[in-house]
Design an enzyme around this catalytic site. Structure first.
Site, PDB file in Angstrom:
ATOM      1  N   ASP A 107       0.841  -1.201   0.000  1.00  0.00           N
ATOM      2  CA  ASP A 107       0.000   0.000   0.000  1.00  0.00           C
ATOM      3  C   ASP A 107       0.872   1.245   0.000  1.00  0.00           C
ATOM      4  OD1 ASP A 107       0.620  -1.046   2.671  1.00  0.00           O
ATOM      5  OD2 ASP A 107      -0.554   0.618   3.477  1.00  0.00           O
ATOM      6  N   GLU A 172      -0.062  -1.317   5.712  1.00  0.00           N
ATOM      7  CA  GLU A 172       0.953  -0.807   6.643  1.00  0.00           C
ATOM      8  C   GLU A 172       0.683   0.648   6.986  1.00  0.00           C
ATOM      9  OE1 GLU A 172       4.427   1.106   8.303  1.00  0.00           O
ATOM     10  OE2 GLU A 172       3.568   1.583   6.349  1.00  0.00           O
TER      11      GLU A 172
END
Lengths: 426, 426
Positions: A107, A172
């Site tokens: 991400d 994350e």
């Protein structure tokens, strides 16, 4: 250094030099896939395909939001992860060696205001040895260095004794639900490495952090007779100063030399203030939102408790707070802190291979921000070190980029670290 | 008191007592017309009809936004007033007397959250001698008392020497464009009376006010390394305290005994604060919005200049402000302050008639908020006093109401004031 080691280094170095073009192209393709939260699938399937090419045992799954929500460390603005798969590839060792978990998050944070970018935020363009685009530094460049390291080992026909577990995770940037899902699935190892953008510094410790929201109360009145009300804006000034004192107190306790270069090792940042709804009314509510840094050896719970206790002390400064205590809420993202003994064996191996490749002494620090390393260390019982090629200063900023030479250096250092940690079959 | 005066008082008193029902019904109808900004037409035409019944010369017109915009005292969020007419009725005197301008505003502030009202906000319901609804106090009740006073004088067949100019204006709640339009049309008089809700206190002076917006700058950074940035939230704490000092300085200068009961005669209220957009980022901008009180004898320009000069002094407290001076903007509403000599003849007449009707000494104060009286006094050269039956404390609040007895008392005092100011034809 033995001849064997020198030869090994030369082989890895040469292999990576010969594959610079392929490595660059791989990162370019990855950056061109805008894998912001909720849009990670294309990039993750691209990684899964790469892992299959490398003959790893691949697992691709969408984390089960319902199951995760009861986990005490679950933290995400999402409750479901449909279309956002985690990917794990396992390279089984021949046996008798230590296992190593390599973790990178797919991400990326949103590109922000496009006008501040000199180019398409997802261009992947290379200019003067730098590859540009959101995620190039944080942390697709790190992930590319992990995969190059594994590929180099395989390309040279080397067989590891210990297992290598490669994880490409989601979430994350939003609290670590991807890494948590992998821990819950049972992926663990003797140690772990996350190549977050550290400018090639080595971080055995990472600061954790949590978001808080504080509601400060007042009593509304007309601005012309403001003395008939109580301004929540004025009261919030007291609260802000009170929090500043807590920050000083908490930081005075930090004597870890790894934080020596850091003027405020564990800051409490108030990032948002919002209050009142009419210029000529006395505001009856102010909302403060911020981030509380959590020391590497501290728990989130202890830090929360200290904040709560401290806020109770406000009433000694101003009796208003006794009848109107500010409400503290923990919301949004959190990152578990992590701490690995600087004398840990993986530290020794990594530092040694850094010296071999860079011909220089590594910089050892504690990170001023959180990573998934805290979850791996504290929850996954897999001591984790953070070390990567990206540039700390450009992460989350317009014109994010990575220096490709650093990515290849990191790949080299990581390949040698894997070999020396997991052991080689003769 | 002469017999003639006593008889006059008795006649007015009796006429009003006999018309209580009609007066209540009139206010009820007016309150049932929700004349918030942009929706004044129905109520204004209702007033115009009433004025025609009373045989006044009536003018109804929509203020010309284009023409007004170049006026230095024009202040409105609107640039056009289609569907929002002003209404003026003139009762010509027989000659040789002083003229009196009676002004009331028809616009009401929005009802706000309906759940905080015990009844329909525009019910006009009467309970225990109180008439409820948005605008009952601020200031349709005042307007009704004006019209009852005029009607009583006519009903008793009395002929005034001086002219009475009755104005029902729009836009008082938004900066006075309605009254300004009437001034520009040429409506002036020897003195004026506005029955804003003063709890029957007499205000020869009214505070002015203006809205300001201040932008405080910082420099963004990640919250984990917040020392690399400059928090606009922390800088705004300094700005708030600096403004507090300016408020102290300005109020220390107010020695007018009319402000004796007022702990902060001319407050500077910061009503809105807004800054930052991410809990874990250092905020680079904070916006403050507020209201600056302006002393009755002060000009808006002087107050603005003092604020600007004061803000320049911030750089002595913190060099940051030298390179990043907060930007002050004046926006939204403003109310021109007004001051009439407490010894003015209209004050004497009004105070005397108050004593006659109430058998008590009137309370003389300076208002803590602005009215259109400042425009009349400063721009329209028509010295204006504020005195009305509404309840200061419930203006702009849920469950706004007026005590009907006070409205009839005000009508009585105002009728006698008109008679003694304008003079009666024998």
């Amino acid at each position: 250094m033995s001849n064997e080691h020198t030869e090994l280094h030369t082989s890895i170095h040469d292999w990576i030099r010969q594959h610079r073009e392929a490595g660059t192209s791989f990162l370019q393709q990855l950056v061109k896939m805008p894998s912001t939260q909720g849009h990670e699938q294309e990039a993750q399937l691209f990684i899964a395909e790469k892992l299959r090419e490398l003959a790893l045992d691949v697992e691709v799954w969408e984390p089960d939001g319902d199951a995760l929500q009861s986990h005490p460390y679950f933290c995400s603005p999402r409750s479901h992860f449909t279309g956002s798969p985690n990917v794990v590839g396992v390279l089984k060792g021949s046996g008798g060696g230590r296992s190593l978990l390599l973790n990178g998050h797919m991400d990326v944070v949103p590109e922000g205001n496009r006008e501040q970018w000199q180019d398409d935020p997802f261009s992947g363009r290379v200019v003067d040895g730098k590859l540009y685009g959101r995620g190039a530094t944080d942390m697709k460049g790190g992930t590319a260095s992990l995969l190059m390291a594994v590929e180099a080992i395989q390309g040279l026909g080397l067989t590891l004794k210990g297992d290598v577990i490669f994880e490409s995770v989601i979430e994350e940037e939003s609290g670590g639900a991807g890494t948590l899902a992998a821990i819950v699935k049972g992926y663990r190892a003797d140690a772990a490495l996350i190549p977050e953008p550290t400018n090639l510094r080595i971080f055995p410790k990472q600061q954790g952090s949590m978001w808080f929201r504080i509601e400060v109360k007042g009593r509304s009145a007309h601005g012309g007779t403001r003395y008939e009300g109580v301004s929540a804006i004025e009261k919030s000034v007291t609260v802000i100063q009170h929090i500043r004192e807590l920050e000083e107190l908490r930081n005075a306790r930090i004597i870890d030399p790894l934080y020596a270069k850091n003027p405020i090792p564990i800051p409490i940042n108030i990032g948002i203030i919002q209050g009142g709804n009419w210029p000529s009314s006395v505001s009856d509510t102010v909302k403060l939102e911020g981030r509380m840094g959590v020391a590497p050896e501290e728990t989130l719970e202890a830090a929360k408790a200290e904040m709560s206790d401290w806020m109770a002390g406000l009433s000694l400064k101003d009796p208003w707070f006794e009848s109107h205590p500010p409400h503290v809420e923990w919301f949004g993202a959190q990152w578990v802190p992590g701490s690995v003994d600087p004398e840990h064996d993986l530290m020794k191996v990594l530092m040694q291979q850094y010296r071999v490749v860079k011909q220089d002494e590594p910089t050892i620090e504690a990170s001023p921000w959180g990573t998934d390393g805290g979850l791996l260390t504290q929850v996954g019982e897999t001591p984790c070190i953070v070390f990567g090629p990206g540039i700390t200063q450009v992460a989350h900023y317009p014109n994010e980029h990575i220096v490709l030479d650093h990515m290849f250096e990191a790949a080299e250092i990581i390949a040698l670290t894997i070999i020396h940690w997991c052991g080689l079959e003769a």
